[in-house]
Every structure is written in structure tokens, then in C-alpha cells.
Design a protein around this motif. Structure first.
Motif, PDB file in Angstrom:
ATOM      1  N   GLU A  59       0.993  -1.247  -0.019  1.00 50.16           N
ATOM      2  CA  GLU A  59      -0.001   0.244   0.027  1.00 50.16           C
ATOM      3  C   GLU A  59       0.808   1.215   0.001  1.00 50.16           C
ATOM      4  O   GLU A  59       0.394   2.304  -0.311  1.00 50.16           O
ATOM      5  N   ASN A  60       2.090   1.358   0.442  1.00 45.86           N
ATOM      6  CA  ASN A  60       2.996   2.473   0.819  1.00 45.86           C
ATOM      7  C   ASN A  60       4.027   2.674  -0.331  1.00 45.86           C
ATOM      8  O   ASN A  60       4.481   3.666  -0.436  1.00 45.86           O
TER       9      ASN A  60
ATOM     10  N   ARG B 137       0.969   0.697  -7.894  1.00 43.42           N
ATOM     11  CA  ARG B 137       1.632   1.885  -7.919  1.00 43.42           C
ATOM     12  C   ARG B 137       2.528   1.762  -9.212  1.00 43.42           C
ATOM     13  O   ARG B 137       3.599   2.259  -9.289  1.00 43.42           O
TER      14      ARG B 137
ATOM     15  N   HIS C  54      -2.494  15.026  -8.598  1.00 44.93           N
ATOM     16  CA  HIS C  54      -3.491  14.351  -7.563  1.00 44.93           C
ATOM     17  C   HIS C  54      -2.632  13.742  -6.400  1.00 44.93           C
ATOM     18  O   HIS C  54      -1.540  13.426  -6.621  1.00 44.93           O
ATOM     19  N   GLU C  55      -3.312  13.690  -5.273  1.00 42.16           N
ATOM     20  CA  GLU C  55      -2.865  13.312  -3.921  1.00 42.16           C
ATOM     21  C   GLU C  55      -2.602  11.775  -3.974  1.00 42.16           C
ATOM     22  O   GLU C  55      -1.550  11.326  -3.910  1.00 42.16           O
ATOM     23  N   ASN C  56      -3.599  11.314  -4.530  1.00 43.10           N
ATOM     24  CA  ASN C  56      -3.949   9.807  -4.714  1.00 43.10           C
ATOM     25  C   ASN C  56      -3.242   9.173  -6.016  1.00 43.10           C
ATOM     26  O   ASN C  56      -3.979   9.716  -7.279  1.00 43.10           O
ATOM     27  N   HIS C  57      -2.425   8.331  -6.168  1.00 41.88           N
ATOM     28  CA  HIS C  57      -1.908   7.972  -7.310  1.00 41.88           C
ATOM     29  C   HIS C  57      -2.770   7.225  -8.169  1.00 41.88           C
ATOM     30  O   HIS C  57      -2.870   7.166  -9.407  1.00 41.88           O
ATOM     31  N   GLN C  58      -3.850   6.396  -7.563  1.00 45.97           N
ATOM     32  CA  GLN C  58      -4.878   5.671  -8.499  1.00 45.97           C
ATOM     33  C   GLN C  58      -5.818   6.774  -9.147  1.00 45.97           C
ATOM     34  O   GLN C  58      -6.028   6.562 -10.409  1.00 45.97           O
ATOM     35  N   ASP C  59      -5.827   7.817  -8.527  1.00 47.91           N
ATOM     36  CA  ASP C  59      -6.809   8.990  -9.303  1.00 47.91           C
ATOM     37  C   ASP C  59      -6.026   9.568 -10.395  1.00 47.91           C
ATOM     38  O   ASP C  59      -6.537   9.789 -11.410  1.00 47.91           O
TER      39      ASP C  59
END
Length: 397
Positions: free
Chosen positions: A134-135, A282, A318-323
Motif C-alpha cells: 500500500e505504501n 503503484r 493528484h494526491e492519490n496515485h490511483q486517481d
């Protein structure tokens, strides 16, 4: 956005360093790993057009690219007797030569020089294993070195080993029944600054293109089933090419003789990569590794540059890599699909088998190159001038 995010990019050709440029600009800590011991500076003429021209202008390297121009003045189809059957000048409505025409290796050098101060380059190494949670992404290199990164991006070409680690056999290589070889040969007094295209019988095409290094870039292409020729040794490939050049006419004998001294002969099958997804967790991919359109499209470099710009911008936004990965794909995929949609009959229609077929092709090309047709094409192309771009280049700040 955290300004300390570490990103690993696999591949130091065009897509990788372009992505590195923008990520470094946005505050990421970037490492580019390259399997070769140094930059791979070989290659043929490539062009940068449409939306990619906007990107290189933003990068401040357009002038350097113009300074490295090959000097090519247009495309000429050569007839069976060595005459110019059709000519498409650089400024014509229908042409194969663009304003930003440069040798691939020269562009690689420009990109490297533009990034080397802000990006870490790790040559003579490659990714051996990678695992993600996750990280972070845990990476082991072939050299034995280990490190962790926020993201890992595959930009190492159509046969990407990094893509294989990420996606396995998921993206298929769609072979188009064509092999193309490239090489650098000595320039002769009879050479011109035209890109000369000669169609021979038995589905063969020979090309000579000028460069700005005092040499010529030659290529030999032929229709064939998938025979694994790209896996042959350099000597075996030269032997195969000499066989293919026999009886072809025009400059075939010259190219055949030049093969003996050429040290940059490259032979490969031509096909496309159509991946159902470009990221997982990621991990992501860009350029030929993700969406190779084939040299037949003339847009491989453009896709590499535009995709790199968009991915970097979305990661910064984006803060979120998935976005970020989702936004990158939503912007880029429609454009990729349009570029990969080759005209019906390509490549077979331009590789006739018989002398009659070659004559028909050259006659048709002569008609298309005529002033009335070019004038008509110019009217339509000027009305739909921006259609070539077909993708927005946002300003990410």
C-alpha cells in the motif's frame, strides 16, 4: 502533494527521460535505470508533431531539436527505372516530412542533457524483481542493489522486461506481417536530401534518408510471416538482408555492400502493443511499452512525449496515485486508439508482389502528388488543421 516522492523509471530512450523531466520539475526525486551501459544513440529519422510539439516547446528544447534537423526536404517515391515517380515536399499538404525531423539518437541526447542535473541515471542495470504494498514498491536490481520507491514506471520499449514483471503476458504483441531493418551507411555524391522510398517486386521496400552527420540512414522492409528474425545474431541478420536485397534494383547492391561495414544494423518485426490497462497499484507504463503504434503510424515519438507529459502532470495534480493513473489513461487512451487505427490494407497495400502492382502503386502516388490533388488536400487540411492533435495538452502549472 508531498515533494519527496521517489519515482523509478525503466528506460532512457524518449518516453523515460521526458517523464523524468516533468516529474523532476514537479518536485519528485527521479531515478532512470537503463539496461545499456550508456545512452543508445542509434536509430533513424523521427518526427515530433501535433501535441508533442507543444510539449517540447514547454520543455524549452524545441530550438535544440530544430538545430538538430536532418535537413530532409520531403518524401520521394522512386520508380522502377530510378526516376522520381512522385514527390511530396516538406511544406506540401500530404507529406511524410515534418518541421521537427531529427535522428532518434540526437533527440535522446537532448533529453538527457536537459535532465541529467535533476535526475539520477543508473546505466548498465535493470529491474530484476519488484513487489508493491500500500505504501511503496520494493525493487531489486540486476546489480544486486535494492531500493524502495513510491512508483515504478515502465518506459523500456515494445519488448519491455519491466512490463513483463508488472503485467505478465497480459498485453499481446500484434504482429503486422512486416519486418524492417535500419542501418547507417556512407553518403555518396548521388544522394539528395529527399527521403527516397523505392518499392521493389516481391513485397520489398528500400529507403534512404538524410541525416545531419554526413551519412545516410537506410532501411530495408519486407512482408513475411513471424519467423523470429529479430532473435538472429548480427551476422545472421546481415546474411538474411543480403538475400532479401538480391535482384531488388535501385540502390539494393549499394546497401548490400554497406552491410559488411555497418555496426548499427537493427532488424525487428513490426507490430502494436494494445494493453487493456496501463497501471496496477503503484506501477504503470508509458510509450511503446504501453501503446506502441508501429513506425507505420509515424506517431510513436509523439505518443511517447505526450503520454509522459500527461502522466507526470496527473501525478503532480493528484494526491492519490490511483486517481492520477486513471486521469492519465482517460486523457490518453482515446488518442492512442485513434493513432493505432491504421488505414485498411496497411501495410500490405504498399508492398505489392508483382511488377504490375508496383507500377500501379507508383502511378497512384504520382496522381496524389500532382498539384491539383495537393491543392485540394491543402484546402481540407487547413479546415481541419487541429484534428491532427486530437488531444488537449493541459497546463499543469
Amino acid at each position: 502533494m508531498s515533494k519527496s516522492k521517489k519515482v523509478l523509471i525503466s528506460g532512457a530512450s524518449i518516453a523515460g527521460p521526458t517523464l523524468a523531466f516533468w516529474l523532476a520539475k514537479y518536485g519528485f526525486k527521479v531515478t532512470v535505470v537503463e539496461r545499456a551501459p550508456a545512452l543508445r544513440l542509434g536509430g533513424q529519422n523521427i518526427d515530433i508533431s501535433g501535441p508533442a510539439e507543444k510539449v517540447v516547446k514547454k520543455m524549452g528544447i524545441k530550438t535544440a531539436i530544430l538545430d538538430g534537423n536532418t535537413g530532409e526536404i520531403g518524401l520521394q517515391l522512386i520508380g522502377q527505372n530510378g526516376e522520381a515517380a512522385a514527390s511530396f515536399p516538406k511544406k506540401a499538404a500530404l507529406t511524410g516530412t515534418r518541421e521537427l525531423e531529427i535522428i532518434r539518437g540526437d533527440l535522446v541526447t537532448i533529453l538527457y542533457e536537459s535532465t541529467k542535473k535533476d535526475v539520477t541515471y543508473q546505466f548498465d542495470d535493470s529491474i530484476k524483481t519488484l513487489t508493491q504494498d500500500e505504501n511503496q514498491v520494493n525493487v531489486t536490481f540486476a546489480s544486486g542493489k535494492k531500493d524502495t520507491f513510491e512508483y515504478v514506471i515502465a518506459a523500456d520499449g515494445v519488448y519491455s522486461t519491466t512490463r513483463q514483471l508488472i503485467f505478465g503476458d497480459e498485453p499481446e504483441f500484434k504482429f503486422l506481417g512486416l519486418y524492417i531493418s535500419y542501418m547507417t551507411i556512407p553518403r555518396e555524391k548521388t544522394d539528395t536530401n529527399w527521403w527516397r522510398w523505392y518499392t521493389a517486386v516481391d513485397s520489398r521496400v528500400l529507403m534512404l534518408r538524410p541525416d545531419n552527420h554526413g551519412t545516410m540512414r537506410a532501411s530495408v522492409a519486407f512482408l513475411e510471416d513471424d519467423k523470429g528474425y529479430e532473435k538472429l545474431s548480427a551476422d545472421e541478420q546481415k546474411k538474411l538482408l543480403k538475400t532479401r536485397l538480391k535482384g531488388a534494383g535501385w540502390e539494393a547492391e549499394r546497401i548490400s555492400k554497406a552491410l559488411d561495414e555497418a555496426d548499427d544494423v537493427y532488424l525487428d518485426r513490426i507490430g502494436q502493443i494494445k494493453a487493456p490497462r496501463w497501471s496496477v497499484g503503484r506501477l504503470a507504463m508509458i510509450g511503446d511499452a504501453a501503446y506502441c503504434p508501429t513506425p507505420l503510424s509515424g506517431k510513436g515519438t509523439t505518443l511517447a512525449i505526450v503520454g509522459a507529459y500527461l502522466l507526470a502532470g496527473e501525478l503532480a495534480k493528484h494526491e492519490n496515485h490511483q486517481d492520477a493513473f486513471k486521469a492519465y489513461e482517460e486523457r490518453m487512451r482515446p488518442y492512442v486508439e485513434k493513432v493505432q487505427n491504421l488505414p485498411p490494407g496497411v501495410p500490405w497495400m504498399v508492398y505489392p508482389k508483382t511488377r504490375f502492382g508496383v507500377a500501379v502503386l507508383n502511378t497512384f502516388a504520382g496522381i496524389v502528388a500532382s498539384k491539383p490533388v495537393q491543392k485540394l488536400a491543402g484546402l481540407f487540411s487547413s479546415k481541419g488543421k487541429n484534428k491532427e492533435e486530437d488531444i488537449e495538452i493541459p497546463d499543469y502549472g
